[in-house]
Design a protein around this motif. Structure first.
Motif, PDB file in Angstrom:
ATOM      1  N   ASP A  73       0.669  -1.374  -0.104  1.00  0.00           N
ATOM      2  CA  ASP A  73      -0.057  -0.039   0.029  1.00  0.00           C
ATOM      3  C   ASP A  73       0.754   1.389  -0.013  1.00  0.00           C
ATOM      4  N   GLY A  74       2.069   1.334  -0.178  1.00  0.00           N
ATOM      5  CA  GLY A  74       3.055   2.262  -0.124  1.00  0.00           C
ATOM      6  C   GLY A  74       3.848   2.268  -1.287  1.00  0.00           C
ATOM      7  N   ALA A  75       5.185   2.894  -1.283  1.00  0.00           N
ATOM      8  CA  ALA A  75       6.018   3.014  -2.374  1.00  0.00           C
ATOM      9  C   ALA A  75       6.456   1.667  -2.670  1.00  0.00           C
ATOM     10  N   THR A  76       6.710   1.210  -3.970  1.00  0.00           N
ATOM     11  CA  THR A  76       7.051  -0.212  -4.534  1.00  0.00           C
ATOM     12  C   THR A  76       8.114   0.113  -5.574  1.00  0.00           C
TER      13      THR A  76
ATOM     14  N   GLY B  33      12.784   1.695 -10.134  1.00  0.00           N
ATOM     15  CA  GLY B  33      12.405   2.948  -9.525  1.00  0.00           C
ATOM     16  C   GLY B  33      11.397   2.938  -8.705  1.00  0.00           C
ATOM     17  N   LEU B  34      11.413   4.170  -7.908  1.00  0.00           N
ATOM     18  CA  LEU B  34      10.225   4.280  -6.950  1.00  0.00           C
ATOM     19  C   LEU B  34       8.981   4.553  -7.367  1.00  0.00           C
ATOM     20  N   HIS B  35       8.064   3.615  -6.964  1.00  0.00           N
ATOM     21  CA  HIS B  35       6.575   3.901  -7.725  1.00  0.00           C
ATOM     22  C   HIS B  35       5.626   4.019  -6.609  1.00  0.00           C
ATOM     23  N   LYS B  36       4.964   5.126  -6.648  1.00  0.00           N
ATOM     24  CA  LYS B  36       3.983   5.597  -5.639  1.00  0.00           C
ATOM     25  C   LYS B  36       2.649   4.688  -5.973  1.00  0.00           C
ATOM     26  N   PRO B  37       1.741   4.576  -4.877  1.00  0.00           N
ATOM     27  CA  PRO B  37       0.482   3.910  -5.421  1.00  0.00           C
ATOM     28  C   PRO B  37      -0.296   4.766  -6.346  1.00  0.00           C
ATOM     29  N   THR B  38      -0.080   6.068  -6.326  1.00  0.00           N
ATOM     30  CA  THR B  38      -0.817   7.053  -7.213  1.00  0.00           C
ATOM     31  C   THR B  38       0.026   7.079  -8.656  1.00  0.00           C
ATOM     32  N   ILE B 198      18.721  -4.706 -11.728  1.00  0.00           N
ATOM     33  CA  ILE B 198      17.921  -3.536 -12.106  1.00  0.00           C
ATOM     34  C   ILE B 198      16.844  -3.774 -12.866  1.00  0.00           C
ATOM     35  N   TYR B 199      15.412  -3.459 -12.464  1.00  0.00           N
ATOM     36  CA  TYR B 199      14.511  -3.824 -13.461  1.00  0.00           C
ATOM     37  C   TYR B 199      13.426  -2.653 -13.411  1.00  0.00           C
ATOM     38  N   ASP B 200      13.468  -1.654 -14.433  1.00  0.00           N
ATOM     39  CA  ASP B 200      12.224  -0.461 -14.112  1.00  0.00           C
ATOM     40  C   ASP B 200      11.952  -0.053 -15.705  1.00  0.00           C
ATOM     41  N   LYS B 201      10.727   0.226 -15.842  1.00  0.00           N
ATOM     42  CA  LYS B 201       9.993   0.450 -16.959  1.00  0.00           C
ATOM     43  C   LYS B 201       9.854   1.979 -16.940  1.00  0.00           C
ATOM     44  N   HIS B 202      10.192   2.806 -15.892  1.00  0.00           N
ATOM     45  CA  HIS B 202      10.016   4.196 -16.015  1.00  0.00           C
ATOM     46  C   HIS B 202       8.489   4.571 -16.256  1.00  0.00           C
ATOM     47  N   GLU B 203       7.662   4.057 -15.603  1.00  0.00           N
ATOM     48  CA  GLU B 203       6.368   4.036 -15.881  1.00  0.00           C
ATOM     49  C   GLU B 203       5.844   5.445 -15.727  1.00  0.00           C
ATOM     50  N   ASP B 204       6.251   6.262 -14.959  1.00  0.00           N
ATOM     51  CA  ASP B 204       5.943   7.702 -14.743  1.00  0.00           C
ATOM     52  C   ASP B 204       6.372   8.558 -15.570  1.00  0.00           C
ATOM     53  N   PRO B 222      13.861   8.706  -8.311  1.00  0.00           N
ATOM     54  CA  PRO B 222      14.620   7.753  -7.206  1.00  0.00           C
ATOM     55  C   PRO B 222      14.451   6.233  -7.352  1.00  0.00           C
ATOM     56  N   ARG B 223      15.212   5.780  -6.602  1.00  0.00           N
ATOM     57  CA  ARG B 223      15.089   4.145  -6.823  1.00  0.00           C
ATOM     58  C   ARG B 223      14.975   3.569  -5.299  1.00  0.00           C
ATOM     59  N   ILE B 224      14.389   2.385  -5.332  1.00  0.00           N
ATOM     60  CA  ILE B 224      14.178   1.391  -4.250  1.00  0.00           C
ATOM     61  C   ILE B 224      14.960   0.041  -4.392  1.00  0.00           C
ATOM     62  N   GLY B 225      15.197  -0.616  -3.320  1.00  0.00           N
ATOM     63  CA  GLY B 225      15.841  -2.012  -3.371  1.00  0.00           C
ATOM     64  C   GLY B 225      16.996  -1.954  -2.997  1.00  0.00           C
ATOM     65  N   ASN B 226      17.878  -2.933  -3.317  1.00  0.00           N
ATOM     66  CA  ASN B 226      19.440  -3.288  -2.729  1.00  0.00           C
ATOM     67  C   ASN B 226      20.285  -2.567  -3.774  1.00  0.00           C
ATOM     68  N   LEU B 227      20.643  -1.230  -3.349  1.00  0.00           N
ATOM     69  CA  LEU B 227      21.525  -0.749  -4.336  1.00  0.00           C
ATOM     70  C   LEU B 227      22.832  -1.175  -4.447  1.00  0.00           C
ATOM     71  N   GLN B 228      23.348  -1.856  -3.411  1.00  0.00           N
ATOM     72  CA  GLN B 228      24.532  -2.590  -3.460  1.00  0.00           C
ATOM     73  C   GLN B 228      24.374  -3.567  -4.716  1.00  0.00           C
ATOM     74  N   ALA B 229      23.518  -4.005  -5.102  1.00  0.00           N
ATOM     75  CA  ALA B 229      23.386  -5.334  -5.977  1.00  0.00           C
ATOM     76  C   ALA B 229      23.884  -4.449  -7.306  1.00  0.00           C
TER      77      ALA B 229
END
Lengths: 76, 269
Positions: A73-76, B33-38, B198-204, B222-229
Protein backbone atom coordinates in the motif's frame (compact mmCIF):
# COMPACT_ATOMS: atom_id res chain seq x y z
CA UNK A 1 -12.64 -28.96 -0.27
CA UNK A 2 -9.63 -29.34 -2.55
CA UNK A 3 -11.84 -30.18 -5.52
CA UNK A 4 -13.99 -27.16 -4.77
CA UNK A 5 -10.91 -24.93 -4.66
CA UNK A 6 -9.68 -26.33 -7.94
CA UNK A 7 -13.04 -25.87 -9.64
CA UNK A 8 -13.24 -22.25 -8.49
CA UNK A 9 -9.77 -21.60 -9.82
CA UNK A 10 -10.56 -23.28 -13.11
CA UNK A 11 -13.80 -21.35 -13.49
CA UNK A 12 -12.12 -18.05 -12.76
CA UNK A 13 -9.49 -18.89 -15.33
CA UNK A 14 -12.08 -19.57 -18.02
CA UNK A 15 -13.74 -16.24 -17.26
CA UNK A 16 -10.41 -14.46 -17.49
CA UNK A 17 -11.34 -12.19 -20.40
CA UNK A 18 -9.01 -10.88 -23.06
CA UNK A 19 -5.25 -11.38 -22.81
CA UNK A 20 -3.13 -8.59 -21.40
CA UNK A 21 -1.87 -7.56 -24.84
CA UNK A 22 -5.32 -6.32 -25.84
CA UNK A 23 -5.53 -3.99 -22.85
CA UNK A 24 -3.95 -0.51 -22.74
CA UNK A 25 -0.26 -0.74 -21.97
CA UNK A 26 -0.31 2.21 -19.60
CA UNK A 27 -2.60 2.38 -16.59
CA UNK A 28 -3.19 5.89 -15.32
CA UNK A 29 -2.30 6.78 -11.76
CA UNK A 30 -5.99 7.01 -10.90
CA UNK A 31 -6.72 3.47 -12.07
CA UNK A 32 -3.59 2.15 -10.37
CA UNK A 33 -4.63 3.78 -7.12
CA UNK A 34 -8.10 2.19 -7.30
CA UNK A 35 -6.57 -1.23 -7.93
CA UNK A 36 -4.10 -0.89 -5.09
CA UNK A 37 -6.97 0.17 -2.84
CA UNK A 38 -9.02 -2.89 -3.81
CA UNK A 39 -6.06 -5.21 -3.47
CA UNK A 40 -5.12 -3.96 -0.02
CA UNK A 41 -8.64 -3.47 1.36
CA UNK A 42 -10.59 -6.42 -0.02
CA UNK A 43 -7.85 -8.92 0.81
CA UNK A 44 -6.20 -9.17 4.22
CA UNK A 45 -2.42 -9.24 3.86
CA UNK A 46 -0.39 -10.76 6.66
CA UNK A 47 3.12 -9.54 7.34
CA UNK A 48 3.92 -12.62 9.44
CA UNK A 49 4.33 -15.87 7.55
CA UNK A 50 3.72 -17.86 10.74
CA UNK A 51 0.36 -16.17 11.18
CA UNK A 52 -0.54 -16.70 7.52
CA UNK A 53 0.32 -20.41 7.78
CA UNK A 54 -1.69 -20.77 10.97
CA UNK A 55 -4.78 -19.22 9.34
CA UNK A 56 -4.22 -21.34 6.23
CA UNK A 57 -4.22 -24.49 8.35
CA UNK A 58 -7.44 -23.44 10.06
CA UNK A 59 -9.17 -22.57 6.78
CA UNK A 60 -7.76 -25.40 4.65
CA UNK A 61 -6.24 -22.94 2.18
CA UNK A 62 -2.84 -22.44 0.60
CA UNK A 63 -0.60 -19.47 1.38
CA UNK A 64 0.19 -16.87 -1.26
CA UNK A 65 3.35 -15.17 -0.05
CA UNK A 66 4.94 -12.26 -1.90
CA UNK A 67 8.52 -11.04 -1.78
CA UNK A 68 8.63 -7.46 -2.99
CA UNK A 69 10.50 -4.18 -2.80
CA UNK A 70 8.61 -1.79 -0.52
CA UNK A 71 5.04 -2.36 0.64
CA UNK A 72 1.76 -3.20 -1.07
CA UNK A 73 0.00 0.00 0.00
CA UNK A 74 3.00 2.30 -0.14
CA UNK A 75 5.90 2.97 -2.46
CA UNK A 76 7.20 -0.04 -4.37
CA UNK B 1 -0.49 -4.88 -11.21
CA UNK B 2 -1.67 -8.37 -12.18
CA UNK B 3 -2.76 -9.31 -8.65
CA UNK B 4 -5.49 -6.68 -8.60
CA UNK B 5 -7.16 -7.90 -11.80
CA UNK B 6 -9.28 -10.98 -12.36
CA UNK B 7 -8.95 -13.87 -12.46
CA UNK B 8 -6.01 -13.61 -10.04
CA UNK B 9 -7.73 -11.15 -7.71
CA UNK B 10 -10.80 -13.36 -7.13
CA UNK B 11 -8.64 -16.45 -6.72
CA UNK B 12 -6.51 -14.73 -4.11
CA UNK B 13 -9.52 -13.28 -2.30
CA UNK B 14 -11.47 -16.53 -2.13
CA UNK B 15 -8.93 -19.31 -2.02
CA UNK B 16 -5.68 -18.15 -0.45
CA UNK B 17 -4.35 -16.71 2.77
CA UNK B 18 -2.16 -13.85 1.57
CA UNK B 19 0.87 -12.09 2.94
CA UNK B 20 4.00 -10.29 1.90
CA UNK B 21 7.43 -9.19 3.04
CA UNK B 22 9.73 -6.40 1.97
CA UNK B 23 12.96 -7.88 0.60
CA UNK B 24 14.79 -4.58 0.01
CA UNK B 25 17.50 -5.55 2.49
CA UNK B 26 18.10 -9.03 1.08
CA UNK B 27 21.30 -9.77 -0.82
CA UNK B 28 19.38 -11.25 -3.76
CA UNK B 29 17.07 -8.24 -4.11
CA UNK B 30 17.43 -6.05 -7.14
CA UNK B 31 16.66 -2.41 -7.79
CA UNK B 32 13.69 -0.60 -9.27
CA UNK B 33 12.48 2.96 -9.71
CA UNK B 34 10.35 4.13 -6.79
CA UNK B 35 6.63 3.88 -7.61
CA UNK B 36 3.92 5.46 -5.48
CA UNK B 37 0.43 3.91 -5.33
CA UNK B 38 -0.79 6.93 -7.32
CA UNK B 39 1.77 6.35 -10.07
CA UNK B 40 1.17 4.90 -13.52
CA UNK B 41 1.56 1.19 -14.20
CA UNK B 42 2.47 -0.76 -17.30
CA UNK B 43 1.97 -4.31 -18.52
CA UNK B 44 5.13 -6.32 -18.91
CA UNK B 45 6.19 -9.88 -19.64
CA UNK B 46 6.05 -12.94 -17.40
CA UNK B 47 9.17 -13.33 -15.32
CA UNK B 48 10.28 -9.72 -15.72
CA UNK B 49 12.09 -8.33 -12.68
CA UNK B 50 12.89 -11.67 -10.97
CA UNK B 51 15.16 -10.09 -8.36
CA UNK B 52 12.52 -7.60 -7.24
CA UNK B 53 9.40 -9.71 -6.92
CA UNK B 54 8.76 -13.35 -6.10
CA UNK B 55 5.31 -14.94 -5.82
CA UNK B 56 5.36 -18.02 -3.60
CA UNK B 57 2.56 -20.53 -3.19
CA UNK B 58 3.06 -22.53 -0.01
CA UNK B 59 1.29 -25.42 1.63
CA UNK B 60 -0.18 -24.51 5.05
CA UNK B 61 2.95 -26.10 6.57
CA UNK B 62 5.24 -23.75 4.65
CA UNK B 63 6.36 -26.09 1.87
CA UNK B 64 7.09 -24.36 -1.43
CA UNK B 65 4.74 -25.70 -4.11
CA UNK B 66 5.78 -23.12 -6.65
CA UNK B 67 7.52 -19.77 -6.89
CA UNK B 68 7.04 -17.36 -9.76
CA UNK B 69 9.91 -14.91 -10.11
CA UNK B 70 8.98 -11.39 -11.25
CA UNK B 71 5.74 -10.14 -12.74
CA UNK B 72 3.16 -12.64 -14.09
CA UNK B 73 0.01 -12.09 -16.10
CA UNK B 74 -3.18 -12.60 -14.11
CA UNK B 75 -4.50 -15.57 -16.14
CA UNK B 76 -1.08 -17.22 -16.25
CA UNK B 77 -0.74 -16.83 -12.50
CA UNK B 78 -4.07 -18.61 -11.97
CA UNK B 79 -2.88 -21.46 -14.19
CA UNK B 80 0.10 -21.86 -11.85
CA UNK B 81 -2.20 -21.65 -8.81
CA UNK B 82 -4.12 -24.62 -10.22
CA UNK B 83 -0.89 -26.59 -10.43
CA UNK B 84 -0.05 -25.67 -6.84
CA UNK B 85 -3.42 -26.99 -5.66
CA UNK B 86 -2.68 -30.33 -7.36
CA UNK B 87 0.85 -30.41 -5.91
CA UNK B 88 -0.58 -29.80 -2.46
CA UNK B 89 -2.79 -32.86 -2.91
CA UNK B 90 0.32 -34.90 -3.74
CA UNK B 91 2.12 -33.49 -0.69
CA UNK B 92 -0.72 -34.56 1.60
CA UNK B 93 -1.29 -37.97 -0.02
CA UNK B 94 -0.46 -40.45 2.73
CA UNK B 95 -0.27 -43.41 0.37
CA UNK B 96 2.85 -42.03 -1.35
CA UNK B 97 6.43 -42.21 -0.10
CA UNK B 98 8.54 -39.06 -0.02
CA UNK B 99 10.57 -40.19 -3.03
CA UNK B 100 7.36 -40.87 -4.97
CA UNK B 101 6.09 -37.41 -4.04
CA UNK B 102 9.35 -35.80 -5.16
CA UNK B 103 9.23 -37.66 -8.47
CA UNK B 104 5.64 -36.54 -9.04
CA UNK B 105 6.59 -32.96 -8.16
CA UNK B 106 9.33 -32.96 -10.80
CA UNK B 107 7.14 -34.59 -13.40
CA UNK B 108 4.19 -32.27 -12.80
CA UNK B 109 6.31 -29.13 -13.04
CA UNK B 110 8.09 -30.26 -16.21
CA UNK B 111 4.93 -31.48 -17.92
CA UNK B 112 3.10 -28.27 -17.01
CA UNK B 113 5.39 -26.35 -19.38
CA UNK B 114 4.14 -28.49 -22.24
CA UNK B 115 0.56 -27.57 -21.38
CA UNK B 116 1.11 -23.82 -21.45
CA UNK B 117 -0.98 -22.22 -24.19
CA UNK B 118 0.71 -20.27 -26.96
CA UNK B 119 -0.32 -16.88 -25.61
CA UNK B 120 1.25 -17.68 -22.25
CA UNK B 121 4.48 -18.72 -23.93
CA UNK B 122 4.36 -15.50 -25.95
CA UNK B 123 3.95 -13.50 -22.74
CA UNK B 124 6.93 -15.37 -21.28
CA UNK B 125 9.59 -14.10 -23.67
CA UNK B 126 12.56 -13.01 -21.58
CA UNK B 127 13.16 -9.27 -21.58
CA UNK B 128 15.79 -8.27 -24.15
CA UNK B 129 18.09 -6.67 -21.58
CA UNK B 130 17.96 -9.84 -19.49
CA UNK B 131 18.80 -11.97 -22.54
CA UNK B 132 21.77 -9.72 -23.25
CA UNK B 133 22.91 -10.02 -19.65
CA UNK B 134 22.82 -13.82 -19.81
CA UNK B 135 24.56 -13.92 -23.20
CA UNK B 136 27.30 -11.52 -22.20
CA UNK B 137 27.98 -12.87 -18.73
CA UNK B 138 27.39 -16.64 -18.92
CA UNK B 139 26.79 -17.71 -22.46
CA UNK B 140 27.84 -21.32 -21.89
CA UNK B 141 26.79 -21.61 -18.25
CA UNK B 142 23.29 -20.15 -18.25
CA UNK B 143 20.27 -22.43 -17.93
CA UNK B 144 18.30 -19.67 -19.70
CA UNK B 145 20.10 -20.28 -22.99
CA UNK B 146 18.97 -23.37 -24.86
CA UNK B 147 21.49 -23.18 -27.68
CA UNK B 148 24.52 -20.91 -27.11
CA UNK B 149 26.01 -21.81 -30.47
CA UNK B 150 23.29 -19.71 -32.10
CA UNK B 151 24.66 -16.59 -30.40
CA UNK B 152 27.69 -15.59 -32.44
CA UNK B 153 27.90 -12.09 -30.98
CA UNK B 154 26.61 -11.68 -27.39
CA UNK B 155 26.89 -7.89 -27.80
CA UNK B 156 24.70 -7.79 -30.90
CA UNK B 157 21.75 -5.41 -30.78
CA UNK B 158 19.34 -8.22 -31.58
CA UNK B 159 19.94 -11.71 -30.29
CA UNK B 160 18.42 -14.83 -31.90
CA UNK B 161 15.29 -15.61 -29.91
CA UNK B 162 15.46 -19.32 -30.66
CA UNK B 163 18.65 -19.48 -28.58
CA UNK B 164 16.75 -18.64 -25.39
CA UNK B 165 14.26 -20.46 -23.22
CA UNK B 166 11.15 -18.63 -22.16
CA UNK B 167 10.70 -17.62 -18.52
CA UNK B 168 7.81 -20.06 -17.96
CA UNK B 169 10.10 -22.92 -18.99
CA UNK B 170 12.99 -21.66 -16.84
CA UNK B 171 10.67 -21.31 -13.85
CA UNK B 172 9.31 -24.85 -14.07
CA UNK B 173 12.73 -26.39 -14.72
CA UNK B 174 14.18 -24.62 -11.69
CA UNK B 175 11.21 -25.62 -9.53
CA UNK B 176 11.51 -29.23 -10.70
CA UNK B 177 14.92 -29.44 -9.05
CA UNK B 178 13.53 -28.18 -5.73
CA UNK B 179 10.80 -30.68 -4.79
CA UNK B 180 8.71 -29.79 -1.74
CA UNK B 181 11.37 -27.64 -0.09
CA UNK B 182 10.53 -25.84 3.15
CA UNK B 183 10.24 -22.09 2.54
CA UNK B 184 12.99 -21.26 5.05
CA UNK B 185 15.44 -23.49 3.15
CA UNK B 186 14.46 -22.39 -0.33
CA UNK B 187 17.52 -20.86 -2.06
CA UNK B 188 15.87 -17.71 -3.36
CA UNK B 189 19.13 -16.14 -4.52
CA UNK B 190 19.94 -19.00 -6.90
CA UNK B 191 16.32 -19.46 -7.93
CA UNK B 192 15.82 -15.87 -9.11
CA UNK B 193 19.25 -15.50 -10.63
CA UNK B 194 18.72 -14.51 -14.23
CA UNK B 195 19.02 -11.20 -15.98
CA UNK B 196 20.00 -7.81 -14.67
CA UNK B 197 19.50 -6.90 -11.01
CA UNK B 198 17.88 -3.63 -12.05
CA UNK B 199 14.43 -3.61 -13.55
CA UNK B 200 12.45 -0.48 -14.28
CA UNK B 201 10.04 0.47 -17.01
CA UNK B 202 9.97 4.16 -15.94
CA UNK B 203 6.16 4.06 -15.85
CA UNK B 204 5.79 7.63 -14.60
CA UNK B 205 7.99 8.96 -17.38
CA UNK B 206 5.76 7.67 -20.19
CA UNK B 207 2.86 9.24 -22.06
CA UNK B 208 -0.54 7.63 -22.64
CA UNK B 209 0.87 5.68 -25.59
CA UNK B 210 3.53 4.14 -23.41
CA UNK B 211 6.37 6.14 -24.98
CA UNK B 212 9.07 7.75 -22.84
CA UNK B 213 8.51 11.51 -22.68
CA UNK B 214 11.33 13.48 -24.24
CA UNK B 215 11.20 16.31 -21.71
CA UNK B 216 11.64 14.08 -18.66
CA UNK B 217 14.77 12.29 -17.53
CA UNK B 218 14.09 8.77 -16.21
CA UNK B 219 17.57 8.69 -14.72
CA UNK B 220 16.49 11.29 -12.17
CA UNK B 221 13.95 8.82 -10.80
CA UNK B 222 14.49 7.83 -7.15
CA UNK B 223 15.22 4.14 -6.66
CA UNK B 224 14.19 1.43 -4.25
CA UNK B 225 15.80 -1.88 -3.40
CA UNK B 226 19.28 -3.23 -2.85
CA UNK B 227 21.45 -0.50 -4.35
CA UNK B 228 24.56 -2.55 -3.53
CA UNK B 229 23.35 -5.04 -6.15
CA UNK B 230 24.10 -2.54 -8.91
CA UNK B 231 27.63 -1.90 -7.65
CA UNK B 232 28.24 -5.64 -7.24
CA UNK B 233 26.90 -6.30 -10.72
CA UNK B 234 29.18 -3.64 -12.23
CA UNK B 235 32.19 -5.23 -10.51
CA UNK B 236 31.23 -8.70 -11.73
CA UNK B 237 30.62 -7.48 -15.26
CA UNK B 238 33.96 -5.70 -15.25
CA UNK B 239 35.61 -8.94 -14.14
CA UNK B 240 33.99 -10.90 -16.93
CA UNK B 241 34.51 -8.39 -19.70
CA UNK B 242 38.00 -7.28 -18.82
CA UNK B 243 37.02 -3.77 -17.74
CA UNK B 244 39.37 -2.25 -15.15
CA UNK B 245 38.18 -3.01 -11.66
CA UNK B 246 41.41 -2.74 -9.70
CA UNK B 247 42.40 -6.38 -10.23
CA UNK B 248 44.89 -7.56 -12.82
CA UNK B 249 44.38 -10.82 -14.65
CA UNK B 250 47.23 -12.98 -15.84
CA UNK B 251 46.84 -13.53 -19.52
CA UNK B 252 44.58 -10.50 -19.97
CA UNK B 253 42.03 -10.79 -22.73
CA UNK B 254 43.75 -13.77 -24.28
CA UNK B 255 43.35 -15.67 -21.00
CA UNK B 256 39.65 -14.94 -20.91
CA UNK B 257 39.37 -15.85 -24.58
CA UNK B 258 41.02 -19.17 -23.78
CA UNK B 259 38.51 -19.68 -20.96
CA UNK B 260 35.62 -18.92 -23.30
CA UNK B 261 37.05 -21.30 -25.90
CA UNK B 262 37.36 -24.02 -23.29
CA UNK B 263 33.79 -23.46 -22.17
CA UNK B 264 32.67 -23.49 -25.76
CA UNK B 265 34.48 -26.77 -26.36
CA UNK B 266 32.86 -28.25 -23.26
CA UNK B 267 29.32 -27.06 -23.78
CA UNK B 268 29.09 -25.80 -27.34
CA UNK B 269 28.01 -27.48 -30.56
Amino acid sequence: MKNFLLSVLLASSILAGPPAESRPRILTGEVSQERVFDLTNKIHWYSSLNQAESVARQQGKLVFWIHMLGSLDGAT
Amino acid sequence: MSLSTDPAFSALKNNFVCGYRDISDQSYAGVSGLHKPTGQAINTTNGAGPHNLQLFILSPEGVVLTCLPGYWNSSDLVREMQLAVKLNEVWHNQTLTRSQKDAMFRQMHLSHVEQHPGDMVFRSKMQGFDQKYEAKNRLYASDCIRNPSLITDPSAKKLPQEAFKTTDEIMHQRMASRPFQPYDRFDVAAYVDYGRPIYDKHEDYRNANGELMADRDPKSEPRIGNLQAIKRNRRQTANRTGGWNGVRYYGGNSGRAAYRNAMHAAYGQ
